[in-house]
Design a protein around this motif. Structure first.
Motif, PDB file in Angstrom:
ATOM      1  N   CYS A  11       0.812  -1.046   0.015  1.00  0.00           N
ATOM      2  CA  CYS A  11       0.114   0.104   0.049  1.00  0.00           C
ATOM      3  C   CYS A  11       0.897   1.230   0.017  1.00  0.00           C
ATOM      4  N   ALA A  13      -0.278   4.390   0.390  1.00  0.00           N
ATOM      5  CA  ALA A  13      -1.302   5.542   0.946  1.00  0.00           C
ATOM      6  C   ALA A  13      -1.914   6.339  -0.021  1.00  0.00           C
ATOM      7  N   VAL A  16      -7.305   5.566  -2.285  1.00  0.00           N
ATOM      8  CA  VAL A  16      -8.566   5.241  -3.347  1.00  0.00           C
ATOM      9  C   VAL A  16      -9.542   4.335  -2.595  1.00  0.00           C
ATOM     10  N   ALA A  33      -3.680   1.812   4.595  1.00  0.00           N
ATOM     11  CA  ALA A  33      -4.986   1.361   4.822  1.00  0.00           C
ATOM     12  C   ALA A  33      -5.075   0.039   5.467  1.00  0.00           C
ATOM     13  N   PRO A  62      -3.892   1.368  -7.353  1.00  0.00           N
ATOM     14  CA  PRO A  62      -3.009   1.273  -8.228  1.00  0.00           C
ATOM     15  C   PRO A  62      -1.853   0.086  -7.835  1.00  0.00           C
ATOM     16  N   THR A  63      -2.025  -0.258  -6.696  1.00  0.00           N
ATOM     17  CA  THR A  63      -0.793  -1.281  -6.552  1.00  0.00           C
ATOM     18  C   THR A  63      -1.391  -2.934  -6.202  1.00  0.00           C
ATOM     19  N   VAL A  66      -5.661  -4.312  -2.453  1.00  0.00           N
ATOM     20  CA  VAL A  66      -6.969  -4.812  -1.860  1.00  0.00           C
ATOM     21  C   VAL A  66      -7.108  -6.013  -2.298  1.00  0.00           C
TER      22      VAL A  66
HETATM   23 FE1  F3S Z   1      -3.261   1.699  -0.187  1.00  0.00          FE
HETATM   24 FE2  F3S Z   1      -4.298   0.852  -2.407  1.00  0.00          FE
HETATM   25 FE3  F3S Z   1      -5.829   1.757  -0.610  1.00  0.00          FE
HETATM   26  S1  F3S Z   1      -2.378   1.962  -2.212  1.00  0.00           S
HETATM   27  S2  F3S Z   1      -4.468   3.281   0.243  1.00  0.00           S
HETATM   28  S3  F3S Z   1      -4.456  -0.140  -0.549  1.00  0.00           S
HETATM   29  S4  F3S Z   1      -6.304   2.126  -2.629  1.00  0.00           S
END
Ligand code: F3S
Length: 78
Positions: A11, A13, A16, A33, A62-63, A66
């Motif tokens: 993550c 940060a 999204v 998150a 983006p990574t 989730v």
């Molecule tokens: Fe992190 Fe992805 Fe949420 S980069 S803050 S898990 S949208």
């Protein structure tokens, strides 16, 4: 039943996931998150009316941090 959690190592940060699913994801002091409803344990099923939002978050992160799965998160070995 679906389970969700954040892979916090990846993550960045971006914020999204919480925008997509504000009742499911929250952020720690550094903006990383976590799954709010079960403290990121990934062992408590998502409420049915939240699943669509979590799928949005999963598609939008983006990574790819989730996770959404029909099985609970595997136990941490750490
Ligand atoms: Fe992190 Fe992805 Fe949420 S980069 S803050 S898990 S949208």
């Amino acid at each position: 039943r679906y389970y969700t959690w954040i892979v916090q190592d990846t993550c960045i940060a971006c914020g999204v996931c919480g925008a997509c699913a504000p009742e499911v994801f929250d952020y720690d002091d550094e903006g990383i998150a976590y799954g709010y409803h079960d403290n990121n344990r990934g062992n408590t099923p998502i409420a049915n009316d939240m699943i669509e939002e979590v799928q949005d978050a999963e598609e939008s992160c983006p990574t790819g941090s989730v996770q959404i799965s029909k099985k609970p998160k595997p136990d941490d070995k750490s």
